[in-house]
Design an enzyme around this catalytic site. Structure first.
Site, short mmCIF file in Angstrom:
data_model
loop_
_atom_site.label_atom_id
_atom_site.label_comp_id
_atom_site.label_asym_id
_atom_site.label_seq_id
_atom_site.Cartn_x
_atom_site.Cartn_y
_atom_site.Cartn_z
N ASN A 9 46.54 14.42 60.01
CA ASN A 9 46.21 13.29 60.95
C ASN A 9 46.83 12.60 59.68
O ASN A 9 46.65 11.44 60.07
CB ASN A 9 44.93 13.38 60.08
CG ASN A 9 44.00 14.96 60.82
OD1 ASN A 9 44.43 15.10 61.89
ND2 ASN A 9 42.30 14.85 60.85
N HIS A 14 49.49 25.71 65.43
CA HIS A 14 49.57 23.88 64.93
C HIS A 14 50.48 24.01 63.81
O HIS A 14 50.74 22.89 63.78
CB HIS A 14 48.45 23.70 64.32
CG HIS A 14 47.06 22.11 64.60
ND1 HIS A 14 48.04 21.26 65.73
CD2 HIS A 14 46.79 21.08 63.83
CE1 HIS A 14 47.59 20.69 65.54
NE2 HIS A 14 46.19 19.90 64.40
N ASN A 35 47.18 14.69 66.54
CA ASN A 35 46.93 13.89 65.60
C ASN A 35 47.47 13.25 65.14
O ASN A 35 48.01 12.81 64.11
CB ASN A 35 45.90 13.94 65.08
CG ASN A 35 44.07 14.39 65.33
OD1 ASN A 35 44.06 13.70 66.05
ND2 ASN A 35 42.96 14.94 64.83
N ASP A 91 53.73 21.10 67.54
CA ASP A 91 52.84 21.99 68.83
C ASP A 91 52.31 21.02 70.22
O ASP A 91 51.81 20.35 69.99
CB ASP A 91 52.10 23.00 67.80
CG ASP A 91 50.70 22.35 67.40
OD1 ASP A 91 49.80 21.90 68.51
OD2 ASP A 91 50.80 21.46 66.94
#
Length: 191
Positions: free
Chosen positions: A66, A20, A112, A91
């Site tokens: 987020n 991530h 997100n 990613d």
């Protein structure tokens, strides 16, 4: 003219080197190649670099994934950067490891970080460089995969794939998104 280059990721040791955080990893490589060091500033870690006649502001948001949009909006406003001169490095599960896909906009595809940026900017039309992380995980294992470390096989070609992404970023800043898309999309495919 300044370009804002944003690498998405999560701060904290537990997230370092996870799939991530490939956005952070790409920007770290870009900065390191020019002997630049990131400074802890508002909403993120930033450094500036020149590529020929272009100024690049590199940003690794410290807001967690987020809330990435808050950092992007803040630095766009601070530096008066147009959305066309922003590039988000993110990613992507839908691409094989190391494959690059540059796009001028599009959906968040369940990401997100992109969702937060879309909400804050009020548009899906902002350039992004998707870096493939593959999708070799069992049903229901997506979160563990995304927040997991790269495989030994991935690590064998990691440096060259990241170097390719860095070249694509420079091409975006120097020659525009269409040039970058034509020259780098699909790069990293196994032949």
């Amino acid at each position: 003219m300044t370009h804002l280059i944003v690498g998405l990721g999560n701060i904290g040791a537990e997230y370092a080197d996870t799939r991530h955080n490939i956005g952070f990893k790409v920007l770290d490589a870009l900065a390191k190649a020019s002997n630049l060091v990131f400074e802890d500033k508002r909403y993120g870690f930033v450094t500036e670099m020149r590529v020929k006649n272009k100024q690049l502001l590199l940003l690794k948001p410290s807001t967690y994934m987020n809330l990435s949009g808050n950092a992007v909006r803040y630095w766009m406003t601070q530096k008066k950067i147009d959305v066309a001169n922003v590039l988000i490095i993110v990613d992507d599960l839908a691409l094989p490891f190391g494959e690059i896909r540059i796009k001028p906009g599009g959906s968040e595809a369940g990401h997100n970080g992109l969702r937060s940026i879309t909400q804050c900017l009020g548009t899906q039309q902002y350039p992004r460089l998707r870096f493939g992380i593959g999708n070799n995980f069992p049903k229901g294992g997506q979160v563990d995969f995304v927040l997991g470390k790269f495989s030994d096989t991935d690590l064998l070609t990691m440096d060259e794939r990241i170097a390719q992404a860095c070249e694509a970023i420079k091409a975006f800043a120097l020659s525009g998104i269409n040039f970058a898309m034509n020259h780098y999309n699909g790069s990293g495919k196994k032949v």
